[in-house]
Design a protein around this motif. Structure first.
Motif, PDB file in Angstrom:
ATOM      1  N   LEU A   5       0.807  -1.208   0.000  1.00  0.00           N
ATOM      2  CA  LEU A   5       0.000   0.000   0.000  1.00  0.00           C
ATOM      3  C   LEU A   5       0.846   1.267   0.000  1.00  0.00           C
ATOM      4  CD1 LEU A   5      -3.075   0.407  -0.098  1.00  0.00           C
ATOM      5  CD2 LEU A   5      -2.928   1.135   2.286  1.00  0.00           C
ATOM      6  N   TYR A   6       0.460   2.189  -0.852  1.00  0.00           N
ATOM      7  CA  TYR A   6       1.091   3.490  -1.035  1.00  0.00           C
ATOM      8  C   TYR A   6       2.518   3.380  -1.555  1.00  0.00           C
ATOM      9  CZ  TYR A   6      -2.838   4.770   2.016  1.00  0.00           C
ATOM     10  OH  TYR A   6      -4.090   4.913   2.556  1.00  0.00           O
ATOM     11  N   GLY A   7       2.957   2.153  -1.928  1.00  0.00           N
ATOM     12  CA  GLY A   7       4.300   1.956  -2.449  1.00  0.00           C
ATOM     13  C   GLY A   7       5.230   1.224  -1.517  1.00  0.00           C
ATOM     14  N   LEU A   8       4.777   0.940  -0.267  1.00  0.00           N
ATOM     15  CA  LEU A   8       5.616   0.260   0.726  1.00  0.00           C
ATOM     16  C   LEU A   8       5.446  -1.252   0.622  1.00  0.00           C
ATOM     17  CD1 LEU A   8       7.467   0.470   3.268  1.00  0.00           C
ATOM     18  CD2 LEU A   8       5.348   0.365   4.619  1.00  0.00           C
ATOM     19  N   PRO A   9       6.523  -2.006   0.368  1.00  0.00           N
ATOM     20  CA  PRO A   9       6.386  -3.465   0.298  1.00  0.00           C
ATOM     21  C   PRO A   9       5.828  -4.055   1.583  1.00  0.00           C
ATOM     22  CG  PRO A   9       8.504  -2.774  -0.607  1.00  0.00           C
ATOM     23  CD  PRO A   9       7.898  -1.561   0.037  1.00  0.00           C
ATOM     24  N   ALA A  10       4.982  -5.061   1.420  1.00  0.00           N
ATOM     25  CA  ALA A  10       4.414  -5.769   2.565  1.00  0.00           C
ATOM     26  C   ALA A  10       5.486  -6.640   3.228  1.00  0.00           C
ATOM     27  CB  ALA A  10       3.228  -6.611   2.107  1.00  0.00           C
ATOM     28  N   ASP A  11       5.115  -7.267   4.333  1.00  0.00           N
ATOM     29  CA  ASP A  11       6.044  -8.129   5.072  1.00  0.00           C
ATOM     30  C   ASP A  11       6.040  -9.518   4.427  1.00  0.00           C
ATOM     31  OD1 ASP A  11       7.564  -9.578   6.853  1.00  0.00           O
ATOM     32  OD2 ASP A  11       6.519  -8.882   8.647  1.00  0.00           O
ATOM     33  N   TYR A  12       6.758  -9.637   3.308  1.00  0.00           N
ATOM     34  CA  TYR A  12       6.723 -10.887   2.552  1.00  0.00           C
ATOM     35  C   TYR A  12       7.418 -12.033   3.280  1.00  0.00           C
ATOM     36  CZ  TYR A  12       4.666  -8.390  -1.282  1.00  0.00           C
ATOM     37  OH  TYR A  12       3.791  -7.653  -2.037  1.00  0.00           O
ATOM     38  N   GLU A  13       8.366 -11.741   4.150  1.00  0.00           N
ATOM     39  CA  GLU A  13       9.026 -12.810   4.891  1.00  0.00           C
ATOM     40  C   GLU A  13       8.030 -13.510   5.805  1.00  0.00           C
ATOM     41  OE1 GLU A  13      12.835 -13.594   7.896  1.00  0.00           O
ATOM     42  OE2 GLU A  13      12.403 -11.567   7.173  1.00  0.00           O
ATOM     43  N   ALA A  14       7.291 -12.731   6.594  1.00  0.00           N
ATOM     44  CA  ALA A  14       6.310 -13.327   7.508  1.00  0.00           C
ATOM     45  C   ALA A  14       5.153 -13.953   6.746  1.00  0.00           C
ATOM     46  CB  ALA A  14       5.794 -12.260   8.474  1.00  0.00           C
ATOM     47  N   ILE A  15       4.672 -13.258   5.724  1.00  0.00           N
ATOM     48  CA  ILE A  15       3.532 -13.762   4.954  1.00  0.00           C
ATOM     49  C   ILE A  15       3.919 -15.035   4.210  1.00  0.00           C
ATOM     50  CG2 ILE A  15       2.058 -13.245   2.954  1.00  0.00           C
ATOM     51  CD1 ILE A  15       2.076 -10.293   3.972  1.00  0.00           C
ATOM     52  N   GLY A  16       5.144 -15.067   3.669  1.00  0.00           N
ATOM     53  CA  GLY A  16       5.595 -16.258   2.948  1.00  0.00           C
ATOM     54  C   GLY A  16       5.662 -17.485   3.836  1.00  0.00           C
TER      55      GLY A  16
ATOM     56  N   GLN B 147       1.146  -0.297  -6.743  1.00  0.00           N
ATOM     57  CA  GLN B 147       1.653   1.014  -6.361  1.00  0.00           C
ATOM     58  C   GLN B 147       3.151   1.014  -6.050  1.00  0.00           C
ATOM     59  OE1 GLN B 147      -0.707   2.220  -2.994  1.00  0.00           O
ATOM     60  NE2 GLN B 147      -2.630   2.181  -4.118  1.00  0.00           N
ATOM     61  N   SER B 148       3.795  -0.142  -6.111  1.00  0.00           N
ATOM     62  CA  SER B 148       5.116  -0.239  -5.473  1.00  0.00           C
ATOM     63  C   SER B 148       6.277  -0.576  -6.393  1.00  0.00           C
ATOM     64  CB  SER B 148       5.059  -1.293  -4.360  1.00  0.00           C
ATOM     65  OG  SER B 148       4.788  -2.577  -4.900  1.00  0.00           O
ATOM     66  N   PHE B 149       6.083  -0.636  -7.709  1.00  0.00           N
ATOM     67  CA  PHE B 149       7.210  -0.974  -8.561  1.00  0.00           C
ATOM     68  C   PHE B 149       8.302   0.076  -8.356  1.00  0.00           C
ATOM     69  CE2 PHE B 149       9.651  -1.435 -12.523  1.00  0.00           C
ATOM     70  CZ  PHE B 149       9.866  -2.800 -12.488  1.00  0.00           C
ATOM     71  N   GLY B 150       9.511  -0.395  -8.074  1.00  0.00           N
ATOM     72  CA  GLY B 150      10.600   0.492  -7.704  1.00  0.00           C
ATOM     73  C   GLY B 150      10.939   0.415  -6.232  1.00  0.00           C
ATOM     74  N   GLY B 151      10.023  -0.141  -5.421  1.00  0.00           N
ATOM     75  CA  GLY B 151      10.297  -0.333  -4.000  1.00  0.00           C
ATOM     76  C   GLY B 151      11.157  -1.560  -3.773  1.00  0.00           C
ATOM     77  N   ARG B 152      11.648  -1.690  -2.558  1.00  0.00           N
ATOM     78  CA  ARG B 152      12.482  -2.841  -2.246  1.00  0.00           C
ATOM     79  C   ARG B 152      12.543  -3.072  -0.744  1.00  0.00           C
ATOM     80  NH1 ARG B 152      16.163   1.286  -3.684  1.00  0.00           N
ATOM     81  NH2 ARG B 152      17.623   1.840  -2.006  1.00  0.00           N
ATOM     82  N   SER B 153      12.981  -4.251  -0.394  1.00  0.00           N
ATOM     83  CA  SER B 153      13.269  -4.606   0.990  1.00  0.00           C
ATOM     84  C   SER B 153      14.621  -5.295   0.992  1.00  0.00           C
ATOM     85  CB  SER B 153      12.195  -5.532   1.568  1.00  0.00           C
ATOM     86  OG  SER B 153      12.579  -5.998   2.848  1.00  0.00           O
ATOM     87  N   GLY B 154      15.601  -4.712   1.681  1.00  0.00           N
ATOM     88  CA  GLY B 154      16.947  -5.261   1.630  1.00  0.00           C
ATOM     89  C   GLY B 154      17.459  -5.237   0.203  1.00  0.00           C
TER      90      GLY B 154
END
Length: 384
Positions: A153-164, A180-187
């Protein structure tokens, strides 16, 4: 536009637009026209060479083997679900606080959306409530849990580690709604490579947007990619006219690909400027209003900058009076939409609270520091 420099623009009035595509268009006008003229010259308006070039660059950017350009973000979600074989009797878990297309795509394939509450600080899917929702569906025994569809949401990646981890425990697929988030990243992981399959949107106001509707599906799975390519072209394989699947007309047209190729040349600079604007807002507004929390190691694409206030109508009136663009994203949680009245009912208090308190401020890469400061001053003058 260099990331460290202020954009140079000519402002025709003192209005601050919520989005301002005209400033960007003036910066890239000549390059866009050159690329579009090339399409007009070669005449391959459907799946022309620019589409293939765009797909290769999107895949490289996201760090995945496959990027398949499609006709819209909504179609990307629907085609992705079709490629996964989702249909009647299947449960797809989606956050209750997001745009209607997420749940709408689930309904379009005759599956059932199960609404999951969101975290009050990040506004993204709450892993703890996801576990509760899955347990409820399993206990009832009427639907088969198949897919978790987080939204960045709003471009911030979700918590894919926990969700995965939760999805893996229940043998479910994670399908990222990255509209909304292409271009975002985590680590070191970029959006598009943070889930087995991701869908993004190129609607004009997205961080990477075309001049019409457009979207893409990104995946590291060869079988999913092959299915998506077939589904987007009437279910046909190659150049033949035999339908091997029941597909749709879901291709990105070549002219839009040309526009996106031009915008990709400035995309990383624009992401950096969006980040600068967001940090300027954060520094001034944190503690005065609610701001979206960006966990350590997360980089948001900052598609929309959203705050929460107790009396958003008063703030909206003040911003309107000062010619400052603003909007409500979103004014209703998904379970409050008439279109999804038949979805299973469950408590979603955080989503309902956000829907009544959020208001979004101007966010685009051509905002000047002076304009951002003017927005901040207007907010602080109203909320105290």
């Amino acid at each position: 536009m260099a990331a460290s420099s202020q954009p140079t623009v000519t402002v025709a009035s003192d209005r601050i637009g919520f989005f301002d595509l005209q400033r960007q268009q003036r910066r890239i006008h000549d390059d866009v026209r050159k690329r579009m003229d090339a399409v007009l010259t070669h005449g391959q308006f459907i799946l022309g060479p620019e589409v293939s070039e765009l797909e290769a660059k999107l895949a490289t950017f996201a760090g995945v083997p496959h990027a398949i350009a499609v006709s819209s973000g909504r179609d990307a979600l629907m085609i992705g679900l079709m490629a996964l074989g989702i249909g009647p009797g299947d449960a797809v878990f989606v956050p209750a606080f997001t745009f209607a297309a997420t749940a709408g795509a689930v309904c379009s394939v005759n599956a059932t959306p199960i609404f999951v509450d969101v975290d009050s600080s990040t506004c993204n899917m709450d892993p703890a409530d996801l576990e509760r929702a899955i347990d409820e569906v399993v206990a009832e025994g009427k639907l088969k849990p198949r897919v978790v569809m987080p939204v960045d949401l709003y471009g911030l990646p979700a918590d894919y580690e926990a969700i995965g981890k939760i999805a893996a425990k229940h043998d479910m697929t994670v399908f990222s709604d990255a509209a909304q988030s292409f271009g975002g990243r985590s680590g070191n992981s970029r959006v598009g490579g943070m889930a087995p399959i991701s869908a993004t949107s190129f609607y004009p106001t997205k961080p990477l947007g075309c001049y019409g509707d457009g979207g893409a599906i990104l995946t590291d799975n060869d079988e999913i990619a092959d299915a998506v390519r077939t589904l987007r072209s009437h279910g046909r394989q190659g150049t033949g006219d035999v339908a091997v699947r029941n597909g749709i007309t879901g291709r990105l047209d070549t002219l839009q690909a040309a526009v996106l190729l031009s915008k990709l040349t400035i995309f990383e600079d624009e992401l950096e400027r969006r980040d600068q604007v967001a940090k300027r807002y954060d520094a001034a507004l944190t503690g005065k209003v609610g701001v979206q929390k960006r966990p350590s190691g997360y980089f948001s694409a900052n598609a929309i900058y959203t705050i929460t206030v107790d009396d958003r109508d008063a703030l909206k009136a003040a911003l309107d009076a000062q010619s400052i663009g603003n909007a409500f994203f979103y004014r209703l949680a998904l379970h409050q939409h008439p279109a999804f009245a038949e979805a299973p009912k469950r408590p979603l208090p955080v989503s309902e609270k956000l829907a009544s308190t959020v208001i979004s401020l101007p966010m685009h890469p051509d905002l000047t520091d002076a304009e951002v400061d003017r927005v901040i001053a207007a907010v602080l003058a109203t909320v105290g």
